[in-house]
Design an enzyme around this catalytic site. Structure first.
Site, PDB file in Angstrom:
ATOM      1  N   ALA A 139      -3.950   7.459  -5.258  1.00 50.04           N
ATOM      2  CA  ALA A 139      -2.548   7.054  -5.310  1.00 50.04           C
ATOM      3  C   ALA A 139      -2.543   5.546  -5.582  1.00 50.04           C
ATOM      4  O   ALA A 139      -2.449   4.726  -4.670  1.00 50.04           O
ATOM      5  CB  ALA A 139      -1.862   7.383  -3.989  1.00 50.04           C
ATOM      6  N   ALA A 156       0.844  -1.194   0.000  1.00 59.43           N
ATOM      7  CA  ALA A 156       0.000   0.000   0.000  1.00 59.43           C
ATOM      8  C   ALA A 156       0.880   1.245   0.000  1.00 59.43           C
ATOM      9  O   ALA A 156       2.086   1.164  -0.187  1.00 59.43           O
ATOM     10  CB  ALA A 156      -0.924  -0.016   1.214  1.00 59.43           C
ATOM     11  N   ASN A 157       0.265   2.401   0.188  1.00 62.76           N
ATOM     12  CA  ASN A 157       1.018   3.647   0.293  1.00 62.76           C
ATOM     13  C   ASN A 157       0.299   4.547   1.292  1.00 62.76           C
ATOM     14  O   ASN A 157      -0.736   4.180   1.841  1.00 62.76           O
ATOM     15  CB  ASN A 157       1.153   4.316  -1.080  1.00 62.76           C
ATOM     16  CG  ASN A 157      -0.197   4.673  -1.658  1.00 62.76           C
ATOM     17  OD1 ASN A 157      -0.908   5.514  -1.136  1.00 62.76           O
ATOM     18  ND2 ASN A 157      -0.581   4.001  -2.744  1.00 62.76           N
ATOM     19  N   ARG A 158       0.858   5.745   1.528  1.00 62.29           N
ATOM     20  CA  ARG A 158       0.385   6.592   2.625  1.00 62.29           C
ATOM     21  C   ARG A 158      -0.781   7.512   2.273  1.00 62.29           C
ATOM     22  O   ARG A 158      -1.090   8.413   3.040  1.00 62.29           O
ATOM     23  CB  ARG A 158       1.538   7.444   3.155  1.00 62.29           C
ATOM     24  CG  ARG A 158       2.639   6.637   3.785  1.00 62.29           C
ATOM     25  CD  ARG A 158       3.649   7.554   4.457  1.00 62.29           C
ATOM     26  NE  ARG A 158       4.828   6.828   4.877  1.00 62.29           N
ATOM     27  CZ  ARG A 158       4.877   6.075   5.975  1.00 62.29           C
ATOM     28  NH1 ARG A 158       3.821   5.980   6.748  1.00 62.29           N
ATOM     29  NH2 ARG A 158       5.983   5.433   6.275  1.00 62.29           N
ATOM     30  N   SER A 159      -1.401   7.339   1.110  1.00 61.97           N
ATOM     31  CA  SER A 159      -2.506   8.237   0.765  1.00 61.97           C
ATOM     32  C   SER A 159      -3.647   8.136   1.786  1.00 61.97           C
ATOM     33  O   SER A 159      -4.094   7.047   2.131  1.00 61.97           O
ATOM     34  CB  SER A 159      -3.046   7.872  -0.621  1.00 61.97           C
ATOM     35  OG  SER A 159      -4.238   8.590  -0.875  1.00 61.97           O
TER      36      SER A 159
END
Ligand code: CTP
Ligand code: CA
Length: 225
Positions: free
Chosen positions: A99, A33-36
């Site tokens: 994102a 995943a990512n930090r969005s």
């Protein structure tokens, strides 16, 4: 909303928005995943609904309430997001704020991966996800106005211009994330179009949303219905 007064700037328009991260499974209990946070995309969806549009918000996994008057479609992976976006067409404008994870595992495990005792984890083999914005940019049902977002840590304008061309978008909203933007409440953006770059001062994400929706309404009004 169904009862939007006809004099609102986006009355009669359908606006398609993606927001949040995507989660790409590694196995049943782990993901990439990512930090969005999804905050900017949700703020844009709220602003579009207030402006009278019918809004389809395709949201990755986020912890945010659904804005008033917005049709929300929850998805997990990039491929699910693409399918939901295509199912929501046609749209007058699409604003791709998500994102999207660039990569997913080539083959997600059906069972939880276990340590094998060797101290050497098996390598993760990744494969590229579909590009949702670029797919829309070259779609038979391409929205009349197609807007992408780009988070960059350097050469913001150069990278945004390259993405504009590569993805077939009309505008790229570029933000410099070398500071503390992900998850924060303010955003400093540059609107990159074929005509040049418009740099907005740092403002609350809700204000970026209102100003962007104003610009979208203006652009749609200057085209034919
Ligand atoms: N995007 C998308 N689908 C993807 C990747 C990105 O729709 N698989 C969209 C994003 O929602 C955003 C725009 O493309 O509107 C730019 O995303 P960004 O991650 O900056 O672009 P990438 O092409 O993935 O380039 P980079 O290597 O810089 O991550
Ligand atoms: Ca990316």
């Amino acid at each position: 909303p169904d009862f939007a007064p006809a004099d609102l700037p986006l009355a009669g328009r359908h606006i398609l928005i993606t927001a949040g991260p995507t989660h790409e499974p590694i196995d049943p209990v782990r993901f990439i995943a990512n930090r969005s946070s999804g905050k900017q995309g949700f703020a844009i969806a709220a602003a579009a609904a207030r402006a009278g549009a019918r809004v389809s918000l395709v949201a990755g996994p986020v912890h945010l309430p659904t804005p008033a008057g917005v049709d929300r479609i929850d998805v997990e992976t990039a491929r699910e997001m693409l399918a939901a976006v295509e199912a929501a067409l046609p749209a007058d404008a699409a604003i791709m704020v998500a994102a999207v994870a660039d990569w997913r595992t080539a083959d997600a495990a059906g069972q939880k991966l276990k340590k094998d005792g060797s101290g050497q984890p098996a390598p993760l083999v990744l494969t590229e996800n579909p590009d949702i914005l670029a797919t829309l940019g070259h779609h038979v049902q391409r929205p009349a106005l197609l807007v992408g977002f780009a988070a960059e840590t350097e050469k913001v304008a150069d990278h945004a211009r390259a993405k504009l061309a590569r993805k077939g978008a009309d505008w790229i909203v570029a933000n410099d994330v070398s500071g503390d933007v992900m998850g924060g409440d303010a955003n400093a953006v540059h609107i990159v179009t074929a005509d040049g770059i418009d740099t907005w001062p740092s403002m609350a994400k809700a204000d970026v949303a209102d100003r962007l929706i104003e610009k979208v309404a203006h652009a749609l009004a200057s085209r034919s219905h």
